[in-house]
Design a protein around this motif. Structure first.
Motif, PDB file in Angstrom:
ATOM      1  N   LEU A   1     -23.518  -8.662  11.447  1.00 47.66           N
ATOM      2  CA  LEU A   1     -23.470  -7.962  12.732  1.00 47.66           C
ATOM      3  C   LEU A   1     -23.073  -6.499  12.550  1.00 47.66           C
ATOM      4  O   LEU A   1     -23.653  -5.616  13.195  1.00 47.66           O
ATOM      5  CB  LEU A   1     -22.511  -8.663  13.691  1.00 47.66           C
TER       6      LEU A   1
ATOM      7  N   LEU B   1     -25.307 -17.698  21.124  1.00 51.12           N
ATOM      8  CA  LEU B   1     -24.576 -16.482  21.471  1.00 51.12           C
ATOM      9  C   LEU B   1     -24.387 -16.464  22.978  1.00 51.12           C
ATOM     10  O   LEU B   1     -25.360 -16.541  23.727  1.00 51.12           O
ATOM     11  CB  LEU B   1     -25.341 -15.228  21.031  1.00 51.12           C
TER      12      LEU B   1
ATOM     13  N   TRP C   1     -19.369 -10.658  23.695  1.00 52.23           N
ATOM     14  CA  TRP C   1     -20.241 -11.674  23.103  1.00 52.23           C
ATOM     15  C   TRP C   1     -19.366 -12.641  22.329  1.00 52.23           C
ATOM     16  O   TRP C   1     -18.489 -12.234  21.579  1.00 52.23           O
ATOM     17  CB  TRP C   1     -21.235 -11.065  22.136  1.00 52.23           C
TER      18      TRP C   1
ATOM     19  N   VAL D   1     -16.509 -14.058  16.873  1.00 45.65           N
ATOM     20  CA  VAL D   1     -17.257 -15.065  16.143  1.00 45.65           C
ATOM     21  C   VAL D   1     -16.377 -16.298  16.084  1.00 45.65           C
ATOM     22  O   VAL D   1     -15.271 -16.258  15.562  1.00 45.65           O
ATOM     23  CB  VAL D   1     -17.634 -14.570  14.726  1.00 45.65           C
TER      24      VAL D   1
ATOM     25  N   ILE E   1     -30.550  -6.635  19.076  1.00 45.04           N
ATOM     26  CA  ILE E   1     -29.764  -7.047  17.926  1.00 45.04           C
ATOM     27  C   ILE E   1     -30.066  -8.520  17.587  1.00 45.04           C
ATOM     28  O   ILE E   1     -29.910  -9.395  18.434  1.00 45.04           O
ATOM     29  CB  ILE E   1     -28.241  -6.886  18.204  1.00 45.04           C
TER      30      ILE E   1
ATOM     31  N   LEU F   1     -20.031 -15.572  19.656  1.00 46.95           N
ATOM     32  CA  LEU F   1     -21.002 -16.234  18.799  1.00 46.95           C
ATOM     33  C   LEU F   1     -20.419 -17.576  18.373  1.00 46.95           C
ATOM     34  O   LEU F   1     -19.444 -17.638  17.627  1.00 46.95           O
ATOM     35  CB  LEU F   1     -21.307 -15.359  17.581  1.00 46.95           C
TER      36      LEU F   1
ATOM     37  N   GLU G   1     -33.160 -12.101  20.518  1.00 47.06           N
ATOM     38  CA  GLU G   1     -32.316 -10.940  20.243  1.00 47.06           C
ATOM     39  C   GLU G   1     -31.523 -10.595  21.494  1.00 47.06           C
ATOM     40  O   GLU G   1     -31.985 -10.813  22.614  1.00 47.06           O
ATOM     41  CB  GLU G   1     -33.177  -9.756  19.819  1.00 47.06           C
TER      42      GLU G   1
ATOM     43  N   LYS H   1     -21.295 -13.734   8.997  1.00 45.61           N
ATOM     44  CA  LYS H   1     -21.840 -13.359  10.318  1.00 45.61           C
ATOM     45  C   LYS H   1     -21.301 -12.004  10.757  1.00 45.61           C
ATOM     46  O   LYS H   1     -22.039 -11.161  11.270  1.00 45.61           O
ATOM     47  CB  LYS H   1     -21.511 -14.416  11.372  1.00 45.61           C
TER      48      LYS H   1
ATOM     49  N   VAL I   1     -17.102  -8.447  20.266  1.00 42.02           N
ATOM     50  CA  VAL I   1     -17.749  -9.647  19.737  1.00 42.02           C
ATOM     51  C   VAL I   1     -16.682 -10.522  19.080  1.00 42.02           C
ATOM     52  O   VAL I   1     -15.912 -10.050  18.253  1.00 42.02           O
ATOM     53  CB  VAL I   1     -18.839  -9.297  18.699  1.00 42.02           C
TER      54      VAL I   1
ATOM     55  N   TRP J   1     -28.832 -11.676  16.073  1.00 35.15           N
ATOM     56  CA  TRP J   1     -27.478 -12.184  15.876  1.00 35.15           C
ATOM     57  C   TRP J   1     -27.429 -13.462  15.038  1.00 35.15           C
ATOM     58  O   TRP J   1     -26.396 -13.834  14.527  1.00 35.15           O
ATOM     59  CB  TRP J   1     -26.805 -12.456  17.224  1.00 35.15           C
ATOM     60  N   ASP J   2     -28.564 -14.176  14.925  1.00 31.45           N
ATOM     61  CA  ASP J   2     -28.531 -15.464  14.209  1.00 31.45           C
ATOM     62  C   ASP J   2     -28.988 -15.349  12.768  1.00 31.45           C
ATOM     63  O   ASP J   2     -29.293 -14.334  12.259  1.00 31.45           O
ATOM     64  CB  ASP J   2     -29.365 -16.504  14.948  1.00 31.45           C
TER      65      ASP J   2
END
Length: 172
Positions: free
Chosen positions: A46, A136, A127, A102, A169, A129, A158, A42, A100, A171-172
């Protein structure tokens, strides 16, 4: 009796330089969870998405520290920074456009421990995730140490960073 130590940035950087998988949060050193394949993939996706979408408009800073004086030096999974040379000094909150995280097994830690530090530092957008739920969560507009806006993106939606209106963006 156990003794608890709190570290400032200088002591942390001196004592823990070269130690992998640790970060300083409000003076306390935390060992980070190992990064598994899904998490790593991921982050890699990204990084690619941001590089393709933004080019030289931002520095894409993956899994590197951000210096938040006086007692924190987290290592988010990814940061978008204002474009400049960071070879002499680590970025500070004033340099950060977006962070970000994750979260595979660290969702509670990211939301309860790290997010307030980011908000207090005035980082405009974070963000998180959530790999378990495949969602997100975008936190925006910090005020008085909390984010005043939270939006959850579903798979297929997005996300658009505040610093780059019109840039979408996946993201998934």
């Amino acid at each position: 009796m156990a003794t608890r130590y709190r570290f400032g940035l200088e002591a942390y950087e001196r004592l823990f330089r070269g130690v992998k998988n640790v970060e300083l949060l409000e003076g306390e050193v935390y060992e980070m969870s190992p990064i598994g394949p899904r998490h790593a993939w991921k982050v890699a996706r990204l990084v690619r998405a941001f590089l393709e979408a933004l080019g030289d408009q931002a520095v894409v800073w993956p899994q590197n520290p951000i210096r938040i004086p006086p007692h924190s030096e987290p290592q988010p999974d990814l940061a978008l920074l204002k474009p400049r040379d960071y070879g002499e000094a680590l970025p500070t909150p004033e340099d950060v456009l977006l962070l970000v995280e994750v979260a595979d097994s660290s969702l509670d830690h990211d939301q309860e421990r790290k997010l307030p530090i980011y908000a207090q530092a005035g980082i405009p957008e974070v963000w998180i995730l959530d790999l378990e739920q495949n969602l997100l969560h975008a936190f925006r507009h910090p005020k008085e140490g909390v984010y005043t806006e939270r939006r959850t993106f579903l798979p297929g939606e997005e996300a658009e960073p505040l610093a780059f209106p019109g840039v979408r963006i996946a993201w998934d």
